[in-house]
Design a protein around this motif. Structure first.
Motif, short mmCIF file in Angstrom:
data_model
loop_
_atom_site.label_atom_id
_atom_site.label_comp_id
_atom_site.label_asym_id
_atom_site.label_seq_id
_atom_site.Cartn_x
_atom_site.Cartn_y
_atom_site.Cartn_z
N ASP A 176 0.85 -1.19 0.00
CA ASP A 176 0.00 0.00 0.00
C ASP A 176 0.88 1.24 0.00
OD1 ASP A 176 -1.84 2.00 0.37
OD2 ASP A 176 -2.89 1.03 2.03
N ASN A 177 0.91 1.95 -1.14
CA ASN A 177 1.76 3.13 -1.28
C ASN A 177 0.98 4.44 -1.17
OD1 ASN A 177 4.19 1.64 -1.77
ND2 ASN A 177 3.43 1.22 -3.85
N ARG A 178 -0.22 4.37 -0.62
CA ARG A 178 -1.03 5.57 -0.49
C ARG A 178 -0.48 6.47 0.62
NH1 ARG A 178 -6.86 3.28 0.69
NH2 ARG A 178 -5.58 2.03 2.13
N ILE A 179 -0.71 7.76 0.45
CA ILE A 179 -0.38 8.74 1.49
C ILE A 179 -1.63 8.94 2.34
CG2 ILE A 179 0.35 11.10 1.95
CD1 ILE A 179 1.73 11.08 -0.79
N LEU A 180 -1.58 8.55 3.61
CA LEU A 180 -2.78 8.49 4.44
C LEU A 180 -2.68 9.44 5.64
CD1 LEU A 180 -3.27 4.60 4.50
CD2 LEU A 180 -4.23 6.28 2.89
#
Length: 423
Positions: A405-409
């Motif tokens: 998971d490379n999302r910016i959260l």
């Protein structure tokens, strides 16, 4: 299987253009055909009785090109019927249709003629294409891919219509376009061709055409019908429709609302499922509903509210919330979850029209409630945009080496309620 008619070294190529009130673009379409570096062309425009400047453009074009260009204008039975009528009058051994807002690129027809000359066993060929906007600016490449089995088309169309050419023999084998289809007549035709000629369809890795997307084109203006008709076509040819079709449409609509600020709700999604119900069995319908129940975007959205979060409820560095205020709502209430893998402080600010409304500091992970008065911020019936910003974020894959998971959260929004506070 009938033998294919041999194409002469210099075959006539017939281009059929269906049109109705496309005066803004049709001159560009015509120019792209008549300026080709191949002389044996006939361009047939089937106009459906336009009331804009189209007729004037067609009349002025016919005068200097009487042997190449011809047109007719009268009410017809729709786009597919117009194309069929054009094909029935066409004299060429190679055919295509070019919608009146699309463009053939220079040299496209000479390349097609050369292809058929060196591949006499092929009955259809297609190339690459680009999407352009109303101003003619590039939007990106159409997702074209090389031919495979007809079954590959079950998951979506990978041929761009203005970049497809075929020999006139094809009509004898699979007939004309289905006039009952409004948006998916090309998709249906490609599947019929692939099923009938699995080894006689070629691909040229060259850009041949530009397909225009604008607010009035069917692909944009009738998006729901595009999906419903496409699902019907898939069901017709393959007896079942992948669940991904309807999920993809809802995903696309939710992404689009970020730009349009439309209010797309779970109720609207369920309404679409009801329309598409005939294409799915009981198990598939249950799977679709399960996917939608888990989608936090649909859970949070309402007739008065849209929230820019991921499908599992996470924000990024900032989250845009759009509220359409009704007179009985005077408070917006947030329930958020500070749920990072590493417990750490977090600061959240909420702005509207550049005005700071609230500033919250959280010492560590947990669920928190925030409330903001709407009085003086929104007006009845109008929309107001709020921006929720996090002072820090994380990327799961940078914390957990097993994660992809490379999302910016930022934070998870669990719930948003528009509330009426009694005095």
């Amino acid at each position: 299987m009938k033998m294919l008619t041999l194409i002469p070294n210099r075959p006539l190529v017939s281009v059929v253009t269906p049109s109705f009130n496309q005066g803004e673009y049709i001159d560009q379409t015509i120019e792209s055909v008549l300026s080709q570096n191949y002389s044996l062309i006939e361009h047939i425009v089937m106009d459906g009785g336009s009331t804009d400047q189209s007729i004037e453009i067609l009349s002025h074009t016919e005068a200097p090109w009487p042997k190449i260009f011809r047109w007719t204008s009268q009410p017809d039975g729709g786009q597919a019927m117009a194309i069929n009528q054009g094909f029935c009058t066409a004299k060429g051994s190679i055919l295509c249709w070019l919608n009146s807002d699309d463009i053939l690129l220079p040299g496209a027809i000479s390349q097609i003629v050369a292809y058929f000359s060196t591949n006499p066993d092929h009955i259809m060929v297609y190339g690459d294409a680009m999407w352009i906007n109303e101003a003619g600016l590039a939007l990106g490449a159409y997702p074209v891919r090389p031919p495979g089995e007809a079954y590959a088309l079950r998951n979506g169309c990978f041929l761009c219509q203005p970049a497809v050419f075929f020999r006139s023999d094809i009509i004898q084998e699979i007939g004309l376009l289905d006039p009952s289809l409004v948006t998916a007549m090309d998709y249906d035709y490609w599947i019929r061709a692939f099923k009938t000629f699995p080894d006689r369809i070629g691909y040229m890795p060259k850009c041949l055409a530009l397909s225009r997307l604008h607010d009035d084109c069917k692909t944009v203006a009738q998006r729901e019908l595009v999906f419903l008709e496409s699902m019907a076509v898939v069901n017709r040819h393959f007896s079942n429709t992948p669940v991904d079709w309807i999920v993809s449409y809802i995903e696309e609509t939710l992404e689009k609302q970020k730009q349009t600020r439309e209010f797309y709700t779970k109720q609207k999604a369920l309404g679409l499922i009801k329309k598409a119900m005939r294409y799915y069995d009981k198990k598939e319908r249950a799977a679709i509903k399960s996917i939608l129940r888990k989608d936090r975007r649909l859970a949070l959205n309402s007739d008065f509210l849209t929230v820019d979060v991921t499908n599992d409820g996470w924000t990024s560095t900032r989250c845009i919330i759009v509220v359409k205020k009704k007179c009985h709502f005077n408070t917006i209430h947030f329930s958020i979850m500070h749920a990072r893998p590493i417990d750490m402080p977090l600061a959240i600010t909420i702005h509207s029209n550049g005005r700071l409304l609230a500033n919250y500091n959280f010492s560590g992970n947990g669920e928190y409630s925030l409330s903001i008065p709407l009085e003086g911020i929104t007006r009845d019936g109008e929309t107001t945009t709020f921006e929720l910003s996090c002072d820090s974020t994380f990327i799961p894959s940078e914390i957990d080496p097993c994660s992809t998971d490379n999302r910016i959260l930022g934070v998870v929004i669990r719930d948003i309620q528009l509330q009426y506070n009694e005095v």
